[in-house]
Design an enzyme around this catalytic site. Structure first.
Site, PDB file in Angstrom:
ATOM      1  N   ARG A   7      -5.722   4.321   1.788  1.00 54.21           N
ATOM      2  CA  ARG A   7      -4.425   4.881   2.080  1.00 54.21           C
ATOM      3  C   ARG A   7      -4.036   5.855   1.132  1.00 54.21           C
ATOM      4  O   ARG A   7      -2.868   6.021   0.518  1.00 54.21           O
ATOM      5  CB  ARG A   7      -3.463   3.853   1.637  1.00 54.21           C
ATOM      6  CG  ARG A   7      -3.248   2.548   2.755  1.00 54.21           C
ATOM      7  CD  ARG A   7      -3.150   2.987   4.273  1.00 54.21           C
ATOM      8  NE  ARG A   7      -2.673   2.044   5.224  1.00 54.21           N
ATOM      9  CZ  ARG A   7      -3.495   1.162   5.900  1.00 54.21           C
ATOM     10  NH1 ARG A   7      -4.760   1.417   5.609  1.00 54.21           N
ATOM     11  NH2 ARG A   7      -3.264   0.376   6.485  1.00 54.21           N
TER      12      ARG A   7
ATOM     13  N   SER B 161       2.877  -1.486   7.757  1.00 53.33           N
ATOM     14  CA  SER B 161       2.930  -2.047   6.201  1.00 53.33           C
ATOM     15  C   SER B 161       3.754  -1.456   5.124  1.00 53.33           C
ATOM     16  O   SER B 161       3.839  -0.194   5.075  1.00 53.33           O
ATOM     17  CB  SER B 161       1.515  -1.935   5.621  1.00 53.33           C
ATOM     18  OG  SER B 161       0.636  -2.585   6.385  1.00 53.33           O
TER      19      SER B 161
ATOM     20  N   GLU C 151       3.707   1.492   0.254  1.00 48.38           N
ATOM     21  CA  GLU C 151       2.822   2.524   1.279  1.00 48.38           C
ATOM     22  C   GLU C 151       3.804   3.442   1.776  1.00 48.38           C
ATOM     23  O   GLU C 151       3.110   4.624   2.058  1.00 48.38           O
ATOM     24  CB  GLU C 151       2.020   1.472   2.052  1.00 48.38           C
ATOM     25  CG  GLU C 151       0.865   2.144   2.841  1.00 48.38           C
ATOM     26  CD  GLU C 151       0.738   1.961   4.399  1.00 48.38           C
ATOM     27  OE1 GLU C 151       1.855   2.318   5.122  1.00 48.38           O
ATOM     28  OE2 GLU C 151      -0.133   1.346   4.572  1.00 48.38           O
TER      29      GLU C 151
END
Ligand code: EPU
Length: 337
Positions: free
Chosen positions: A163, A235, A333
């Protein structure tokens, strides 16, 4: 053609569905238009708002939101095995995956049904079911807002990690992604090692591209809320990477805790934030308009009418509960503005 909107409502431009306003939003199609835009407006504060699937507005935005609307897909080269494709930033991610599957091209099928635009995919190196987009990317083309010119960098220069990419760090506030180049291939390379993927693929008759895509879509639908029905940004948190010694301590206490090796870092382990939140008793928990999704605890949802500030406040609460119970910090995130 470029288009400028003033005092625009962002409710339909962010998957959380929060009702925030932006002072200005500029849509552009070409690098030339972007150059004109930066020459004319000289914005001191701007942010690229793609499809809005990974951004949480916690207040009205007083700068300029820049939104690509270019979405052409071009085959650059096809040698019978490898196919190089250039896809412009506003192309819908899943339409690109669907096209690759229909064309018999392997490489991104495990990334089916991720809500994203192509331009956002490299920024957070989207990943799911044992695949990361970095493995199919060969180059990224972006507009450099300092030099006012187009730059193309190779995959190895993109600083990809879990990520992570250079676009979240050194090139944050500098680069506006115009297009991404991918290399896909015709030889089958099924990647079925993650969770229930193999079971779902076999139930559909084996590892064809179509079956893998259908299996992944079915798994996602069973766990993840559709932003059109329930505002969310996938997420909300990253899976935390902790020193092995911390993972060891937790595993002694919770022997069934999932954990994953981190490539090139033997002294560190990745934990599942969803599991931590779930075990902390927060799955399905709700406060006012915001809650933890009841089928995947990594996802925060807007039950309707939440402000970005409420979502952020709730996220901080979730982090503090996890920290108190496990001594582990989880971080968002999602891009928080
Ligand atoms: N788990 C729980 N309870 C939960 C959620 C998860 O116990 O509520 C456990 C699962 O049973 C499993 C482990 O935690 O043992 C991991 O769960 P899962 O396979 O669902 O994946 P994840 O780590 O929670 C990541 C990505 C997802 C991606 C899935 C599948 C991140 C931040 N998220 O989630 O990506 O779809 O793996 O590969 O890495 C996204 O980025 O928006 C996203 C949805």
């Amino acid at each position: 053609m470029k288009r400028i909107y003033n005092d625009i409502n962002l409710e339909n431009r962010n998957s959380f569905g929060v009702k925030q306003q932006a002072a200005m939003l500029a849509e552009f199609e070409t690098a030339e238009e972007l150059k004109e835009l930066f020459e004319e407006l000289k914005p001191t504060k701007w942010y690229v708002l793609g499809a809005g699937n990974n951004t949480l507005f916690t207040a009205d935005y007083d700068g300029v939101l820049v939104t690509p609307i270019c979405s052409k897909r071009t085959i650059l080269k096809d040698d019978g095995e490898w196919v190089d494709v250039r896809v412009e930033a506003a192309h819908d991610w899943d339409e690109f995956v669907a096209w690759s599957v229909d064309s018999g091209l392997w490489g991104i099928e495990n990334l089916s049904a991720i809500p994203s635009s192509v331009g956002a995919a490299p920024v957070q190196n989207i990943g799911a079911y044992g695949a990361e987009v970095k493995d199919a990317i060969t180059a990224v083309e972006y507009f450099d807002t300092k030099e006012l010119k187009v730059v193309r960098i190779g995959c190895e220069e993109c600083g990809f990690g879990y990520r992570e990419s250079i676009f979240k760090h050194e090139l944050r506030g500098v680069a506006i992604i115009l297009a991404v180049e991918f290399r896909l291939h015709r030889t089958p390379t099924p990647n079925l090692g993650y969770g229930d993927v193999i079971k779902e693929v076999e139930a559909r008759g084996g590892a064809t591209l179509k079956n893998i895509r259908e299996a992944i879509c079915a798994i996602r639908v069973s766990k993840l809320p559709d932003p059109k029905e329930l505002g969310n940004a996938g997420s909300f948190f990253k899976n935390p990477i902790v020193p092995s010694i911390v993972a060891e301590r937790l595993r002694n206490e919770y022997p069934t805790m999932p954990s994953y090796p981190v490539p090139n870092a033997e002294d560190r382990v990745k934990l599942a934030a969803g599991w931590l939140i779930d075990q902390a008793g927060l799955k399905g928990y709700r406060e006012g308009h915001v809650g933890v999704h009841d089928r995947q605890a990594l996802v925060l949802v807007n039950h309707g009418g939440a402000t970005g500030g409420e979502v952020l406040h709730f996220a901080e609460f979730v982090c503090s509960v996890v920290r108190t119970k496990f001594g582990v910090d989880i971080t968002p995130e999602v891009n928080i503005l």
